[in-house]
Design a protein around this motif. Structure first.
Motif, PDB file in Angstrom:
ATOM      1  N   GLU A 262      -5.829   5.775   3.260  1.00  0.00           N
ATOM      2  CA  GLU A 262      -6.848   6.265   2.029  1.00  0.00           C
ATOM      3  C   GLU A 262      -6.419   5.166   0.882  1.00  0.00           C
ATOM      4  OE1 GLU A 262      -4.662   7.944   3.704  1.00  0.00           O
ATOM      5  OE2 GLU A 262      -3.236   8.806   2.370  1.00  0.00           O
ATOM      6  N   HIS A 263      -5.361   4.421   1.023  1.00  0.00           N
ATOM      7  CA  HIS A 263      -5.268   3.444  -0.250  1.00  0.00           C
ATOM      8  C   HIS A 263      -6.023   2.255  -0.064  1.00  0.00           C
ATOM      9  CE1 HIS A 263      -1.760   5.807  -2.214  1.00  0.00           C
ATOM     10  NE2 HIS A 263      -1.514   6.007  -0.861  1.00  0.00           N
ATOM     11  N   LEU A 264      -6.656   2.043   1.301  1.00  0.00           N
ATOM     12  CA  LEU A 264      -7.289   0.627   1.375  1.00  0.00           C
ATOM     13  C   LEU A 264      -8.641   0.800   1.167  1.00  0.00           C
ATOM     14  CD1 LEU A 264      -5.551   0.018   4.826  1.00  0.00           C
ATOM     15  CD2 LEU A 264      -4.847  -0.501   2.738  1.00  0.00           C
TER      16      LEU A 264
ATOM     17  N   HIS B 231       9.233  -6.641   4.580  1.00  0.00           N
ATOM     18  CA  HIS B 231       8.218  -6.893   3.626  1.00  0.00           C
ATOM     19  C   HIS B 231       6.957  -7.238   4.262  1.00  0.00           C
ATOM     20  CE1 HIS B 231       6.492  -8.758  -0.173  1.00  0.00           C
ATOM     21  NE2 HIS B 231       6.187  -7.478  -0.159  1.00  0.00           N
ATOM     22  N   GLY B 232       5.663  -6.632   4.149  1.00  0.00           N
ATOM     23  CA  GLY B 232       4.656  -7.479   4.771  1.00  0.00           C
ATOM     24  C   GLY B 232       3.447  -6.376   4.581  1.00  0.00           C
ATOM     25  N   SER B 233       2.165  -6.989   4.997  1.00  0.00           N
ATOM     26  CA  SER B 233       0.972  -6.421   4.660  1.00  0.00           C
ATOM     27  C   SER B 233       0.208  -6.254   5.625  1.00  0.00           C
ATOM     28  CB  SER B 233       0.041  -7.353   3.642  1.00  0.00           C
ATOM     29  OG  SER B 233      -1.295  -6.802   3.633  1.00  0.00           O
ATOM     30  N   LEU B 234      -0.490  -5.003   5.828  1.00  0.00           N
ATOM     31  CA  LEU B 234      -1.349  -4.582   6.845  1.00  0.00           C
ATOM     32  C   LEU B 234      -2.521  -5.411   6.813  1.00  0.00           C
ATOM     33  CD1 LEU B 234      -0.892  -0.710   6.252  1.00  0.00           C
ATOM     34  CD2 LEU B 234      -0.283  -1.966   8.401  1.00  0.00           C
ATOM     35  N   MET B 235      -2.989  -6.049   5.787  1.00  0.00           N
ATOM     36  CA  MET B 235      -4.039  -7.086   5.897  1.00  0.00           C
ATOM     37  C   MET B 235      -4.115  -8.400   6.654  1.00  0.00           C
ATOM     38  SD  MET B 235      -5.876  -5.286   4.013  1.00  0.00           S
ATOM     39  CE  MET B 235      -4.969  -3.835   4.415  1.00  0.00           C
ATOM     40  N   TYR B 236      -3.039  -8.585   7.102  1.00  0.00           N
ATOM     41  CA  TYR B 236      -2.804  -9.879   7.847  1.00  0.00           C
ATOM     42  C   TYR B 236      -2.204  -9.588   9.102  1.00  0.00           C
ATOM     43  CZ  TYR B 236      -3.952 -11.452   3.176  1.00  0.00           C
ATOM     44  OH  TYR B 236      -4.499 -11.615   2.154  1.00  0.00           O
TER      45      TYR B 236
ATOM     46  N   ALA C  38       1.876   2.119  -7.713  1.00  0.00           N
ATOM     47  CA  ALA C  38       1.165   3.035  -6.689  1.00  0.00           C
ATOM     48  C   ALA C  38       1.925   4.003  -5.928  1.00  0.00           C
ATOM     49  CB  ALA C  38       0.078   2.230  -5.817  1.00  0.00           C
ATOM     50  N   ALA C  39       2.921   3.304  -5.264  1.00  0.00           N
ATOM     51  CA  ALA C  39       3.600   4.010  -4.355  1.00  0.00           C
ATOM     52  C   ALA C  39       4.611   5.406  -5.373  1.00  0.00           C
ATOM     53  CB  ALA C  39       4.695   3.393  -3.549  1.00  0.00           C
ATOM     54  N   GLU C  40       5.065   4.816  -6.395  1.00  0.00           N
ATOM     55  CA  GLU C  40       5.836   5.832  -7.061  1.00  0.00           C
ATOM     56  C   GLU C  40       5.034   7.032  -7.658  1.00  0.00           C
ATOM     57  OE1 GLU C  40       7.750   4.108 -10.654  1.00  0.00           O
ATOM     58  OE2 GLU C  40       9.109   3.360  -9.056  1.00  0.00           O
TER      59      GLU C  40
ATOM     60  N   GLY D 225      10.356  -0.468   9.857  1.00  0.00           N
ATOM     61  CA  GLY D 225       9.745   0.108   8.581  1.00  0.00           C
ATOM     62  C   GLY D 225       8.932  -1.302   7.880  1.00  0.00           C
ATOM     63  N   MET D 226       7.599  -1.002   7.665  1.00  0.00           N
ATOM     64  CA  MET D 226       7.049  -2.265   6.715  1.00  0.00           C
ATOM     65  C   MET D 226       6.243  -1.754   5.691  1.00  0.00           C
ATOM     66  SD  MET D 226       3.789  -4.308   6.801  1.00  0.00           S
ATOM     67  CE  MET D 226       3.272  -5.291   8.194  1.00  0.00           C
ATOM     68  N   ASP D 227       6.492  -2.332   4.661  1.00  0.00           N
ATOM     69  CA  ASP D 227       5.608  -1.928   3.346  1.00  0.00           C
ATOM     70  C   ASP D 227       5.362  -3.297   2.668  1.00  0.00           C
ATOM     71  OD1 ASP D 227       5.203   0.928   2.289  1.00  0.00           O
ATOM     72  OD2 ASP D 227       4.633  -0.693   0.909  1.00  0.00           O
ATOM     73  N   VAL D 228       4.310  -3.110   1.678  1.00  0.00           N
ATOM     74  CA  VAL D 228       3.714  -4.060   0.958  1.00  0.00           C
ATOM     75  C   VAL D 228       4.718  -4.276  -0.461  1.00  0.00           C
ATOM     76  CG1 VAL D 228       1.956  -3.211  -0.469  1.00  0.00           C
ATOM     77  CG2 VAL D 228       1.571  -5.336   0.078  1.00  0.00           C
ATOM     78  N   SER D 229       5.228  -3.054  -0.360  1.00  0.00           N
ATOM     79  CA  SER D 229       5.907  -2.771  -2.137  1.00  0.00           C
ATOM     80  C   SER D 229       7.200  -3.243  -1.616  1.00  0.00           C
ATOM     81  CB  SER D 229       5.783  -1.505  -2.523  1.00  0.00           C
ATOM     82  OG  SER D 229       6.706  -0.943  -3.256  1.00  0.00           O
TER      83      SER D 229
ATOM     84  N   GLU E 252      -4.025  -8.239  -5.718  1.00  0.00           N
ATOM     85  CA  GLU E 252      -5.547  -7.828  -5.460  1.00  0.00           C
ATOM     86  C   GLU E 252      -5.880  -6.412  -5.758  1.00  0.00           C
ATOM     87  OE1 GLU E 252      -9.269  -9.311  -2.945  1.00  0.00           O
ATOM     88  OE2 GLU E 252      -7.472  -8.804  -1.978  1.00  0.00           O
ATOM     89  N   GLU E 253      -4.905  -5.766  -5.200  1.00  0.00           N
ATOM     90  CA  GLU E 253      -5.071  -4.378  -5.106  1.00  0.00           C
ATOM     91  C   GLU E 253      -5.339  -3.679  -6.512  1.00  0.00           C
ATOM     92  OE1 GLU E 253      -2.490  -2.950  -1.914  1.00  0.00           O
ATOM     93  OE2 GLU E 253      -4.106  -3.501  -1.000  1.00  0.00           O
ATOM     94  N   GLY E 254      -5.061  -4.363  -7.410  1.00  0.00           N
ATOM     95  CA  GLY E 254      -5.393  -4.129  -8.725  1.00  0.00           C
ATOM     96  C   GLY E 254      -4.274  -3.341  -9.283  1.00  0.00           C
TER      97      GLY E 254
ATOM     98  N   GLY F 168       3.681   1.015   6.251  1.00  0.00           N
ATOM     99  CA  GLY F 168       3.535   1.462   4.963  1.00  0.00           C
ATOM    100  C   GLY F 168       4.254   2.511   4.986  1.00  0.00           C
ATOM    101  N   CYS F 169       5.645   2.037   5.324  1.00  0.00           N
ATOM    102  CA  CYS F 169       6.856   3.466   5.372  1.00  0.00           C
ATOM    103  C   CYS F 169       7.048   3.856   3.776  1.00  0.00           C
ATOM    104  CB  CYS F 169       8.066   2.632   5.985  1.00  0.00           C
ATOM    105  SG  CYS F 169       8.733   1.331   4.937  1.00  0.00           S
ATOM    106  N   GLY F 170       6.777   3.146   3.026  1.00  0.00           N
ATOM    107  CA  GLY F 170       6.974   3.734   1.571  1.00  0.00           C
ATOM    108  C   GLY F 170       8.549   3.929   1.447  1.00  0.00           C
ATOM    109  N   GLU F 171       8.918   5.160   0.929  1.00  0.00           N
ATOM    110  CA  GLU F 171      10.307   5.252   0.512  1.00  0.00           C
ATOM    111  C   GLU F 171      11.091   5.543   1.715  1.00  0.00           C
ATOM    112  OE1 GLU F 171      10.548   7.309  -2.883  1.00  0.00           O
ATOM    113  OE2 GLU F 171       9.297   5.808  -4.012  1.00  0.00           O
TER     114      GLU F 171
ATOM    115  N   VAL G 156       1.231   5.427  10.849  1.00  0.00           N
ATOM    116  CA  VAL G 156       0.614   4.809   9.732  1.00  0.00           C
ATOM    117  C   VAL G 156       0.166   6.440   8.858  1.00  0.00           C
ATOM    118  CG1 VAL G 156      -1.281   3.638   8.659  1.00  0.00           C
ATOM    119  CG2 VAL G 156      -0.695   3.311  11.296  1.00  0.00           C
ATOM    120  N   VAL G 157       1.099   6.575   8.150  1.00  0.00           N
ATOM    121  CA  VAL G 157       1.343   8.071   7.523  1.00  0.00           C
ATOM    122  C   VAL G 157       0.816   7.936   5.981  1.00  0.00           C
ATOM    123  CG1 VAL G 157       2.585   9.978   6.598  1.00  0.00           C
ATOM    124  CG2 VAL G 157       2.930   8.742   9.140  1.00  0.00           C
ATOM    125  N   GLU G 158      -0.398   8.563   5.639  1.00  0.00           N
ATOM    126  CA  GLU G 158      -1.115   8.592   4.384  1.00  0.00           C
ATOM    127  C   GLU G 158      -1.226   7.233   3.771  1.00  0.00           C
ATOM    128  OE1 GLU G 158      -1.530  12.295   2.963  1.00  0.00           O
ATOM    129  OE2 GLU G 158      -1.600  11.850   5.290  1.00  0.00           O
ATOM    130  N   VAL G 159      -1.565   6.410   4.453  1.00  0.00           N
ATOM    131  CA  VAL G 159      -1.849   4.954   4.037  1.00  0.00           C
ATOM    132  C   VAL G 159      -3.095   4.289   3.929  1.00  0.00           C
ATOM    133  CG1 VAL G 159      -1.263   2.287   4.469  1.00  0.00           C
ATOM    134  CG2 VAL G 159       0.626   4.009   4.877  1.00  0.00           C
TER     135      VAL G 159
END
Ligand code: SAH
Length: 465
Positions: A368-370, A345-350, A251-253, A313-317, A243-245, A292-295, A363-366
């Motif tokens: 602004e992506h929402l 693997h998880g999402s901050l939306m739920y 995006a992370a990359e 660490g948790m991230d949607v990617s 959905e994030e389109g 949103g731990c990213g890499e 929650v580092v540099e995350v």
């Protein structure tokens, strides 16, 4: 069990081409649980109706039962008469090409929205007419539902959960079939077979292009996956990403390439990680989660500090998590180290019990992506449900962007950013959130400070009161 599909798109008999079933002929198919018949009660140029009749064999079903429940239950139940996951299986097997939108004879028609009406003779709706509407109306269907009494001879017994349902919409046939495939078992809220990982794939495949935006997607995923929490979570995380389109991985990359280049010149990344780790240390946290731990840049810093006994660490990617796994050399860490860290693997939306109960969250540099509605959901997920004692959050300071030569005026640092806040904006948001959820918050600049525009990164440290 009867499903009919009608169209008035002329010549209506072309429906036969879309379904790969000749209107002039009745056809029958053997399925594992009984037989399916396809007949056309009407087939004129003006209007054509295809009927899928399911003959579910209760004896065949009972044979598969493990003997649980009441002795007669395998024989005496509603399964042969109602629309359920058997209907989805039948749709996939009998109308497989139509479901996937293929048509050899009428490829354009398969792509064309045409007026369609689906009628289901008996649809069990756990959640009643209200849920039926909440599921189909956002997809644009006109819903007509007629509820059946438990027993017409005894009206005082009240209403049953069975409805005769008509769904009308101008849409592609494959879309209608995909909606039925997913939503009929959701309304029934039971499945006749074991639900495993491959069901997530099925849900995402048949839900492609519509489920991610559906207001009831959580309920749909939960029920479709038979309330199996881990599967539901994985499906929702992937739906969020869809959905994030943007591809969350991409995006992370991309962040690496663009944002990092600009930031590297001032070593901002290092400074930010240092500042976040310091704030976490100062809070006395032993168990920390990086949302949103990213890499895994922060995770690597945290792992080097023995103060942090447990790190999540948790991230949607999924791709970022794989990169993190490699960078942290998780596979080759000594067991004592490996025990301290986990990636999920998880999402901050739920809301997610796996991230609840930690001493601190980063929650580092995350944020602004929402975008705005997601930010609202995230606020509750973090501050109401996960509820760590300390939250360390960073986000770009937009005011500082002007000092960046390489950044065009008014541009964000990254194209996936939904916003970049000034210091006043961040402060306003953070203070309101803190107030609402019973936290206090203080603000710290990160990186070289400009006397007027402040520092490139702003950090908020929230403490539960
Ligand atoms: N904290 C990391 C990564 C920041 S980039 C760092 O500082 O290096 C933003 C990260 O947030 C990406 O990895 C992205 O996949 C993740 N993200 C975006 N939306 C998310 C969501 N809804 N749930 C979990 N993670 C999300």
């Amino acid at each position: 069990m009867l499903l009919t599909i009608s169209t008035t798109h002329e010549p209506a008999t072309d429906l036969g081409y879309l379904l790969y079933k000749n209107p002039a002929r009745a056809q029958s198919f053997d399925l594992s649980f009984g037989r399916a018949h396809v007949v056309y009660p009407e087939a004129t140029a003006a209007r054509c109706t295809a009927a899928l009749l399911l003959d579910v064999d209760p004896v065949a079903l009972a044979r598969g039962e493990k003997g649980a429940g009441a002795p007669l239950e395998p024989y005496v139940n509603d399964r042969p008469y109602v629309a359920s996951s058997f209907l989805s299986v039948a749709i996939a097997q009998v109308f497989g090409s139509a479901l996937s939108g293929r048509s050899k004879e009428r490829p354009e028609l398969a792509e064309t929205p045409i007026p369609l009406e689906a009628r289901i003779s008996v649809l069990p709706c756990r959640g009643g007419e209200e849920l039926l509407r909440r599921l189909f109306e956002p997809l644009g269907y006109e819903v007509v539902a007629e509820r059946h009494a438990l027993d017409p001879a005894f009206p005082e017994w009240g209403e049953s959960r069975y409805f005769t349902v008509s769904l009308s919409r101008t849409t592609r046939l494959s879309e209608l079939l995909r909606h039925l495939y997913v939503l009929v078992p959701v309304l029934d809220d039971a499945k006749h077979y074991y639900v495993g990982e491959d069901e997530v794939e099925k849900l995402l495949r048949q839900g492609e292009d519509w489920l991610a935006r559906h207001p009831e997607r959580e309920l749909v995923a939960r029920r479709y996956l038979r309330h199996r929490t881990s599967l539901t979570r994985s499906a929702l995380a992937r739906l969020t990403a869809e959905e994030e389109g943007t591809d969350p991985d991409a995006a992370a990359e991309a962040r690496d390439a663009e944002e990092q280049q600009a930031e590297e010149r001032i070593g901002l990344n290092e400074q930010r990680l240092g500042a976040v780790a310091a704030a976490l240390r100062a809070s006395g946290a032993k168990r920390v989660v990086d949302l949103g731990c990213g890499e895994g840049r922060l995770l690597r810093v945290l792992l080097q500090d023995r103060e942090f006994q447990e790190i999540l660490g948790m991230d949607v990617s999924v791709r970022s998590l794989e990169i993190a796994r490699g960078r942290l050399r998780l596979e080759t860490l000594p067991p004592k180290q490996k025990e301290r860290i986990r990636l999920i693997h998880g999402s901050l939306m739920y809301r997610d019990p796996r991230v609840a109960g930690y001493d601190a969250a980063a929650v580092v540099e995350v944020i602004e992506h929402l975008d705005a509605p997601r930010l609202r959901a995230f606020e509750r997920v973090l501050f109401e449900f996960a509820r760590p004692a300390t939250v360390v959050m960073t986000t770009p300071n937009r005011e500082y962007n002007e000092t960046w030569e390489s950044l065009p005026a008014g541009a964000f640092r990254h194209k996936d950013h939904r916003f970049e806040w000034t210091r006043a904006e961040f402060r306003q948001w953070a203070e309101a959130v803190a107030e609402r959820f019973g936290y206090s918050v203080r603000f710290l600049p990160v990186g070289p400070e400009d006397p007027e525009r402040g520092a490139p990164t702003q950090m908020g440290v929230f403490s539960r009161e």
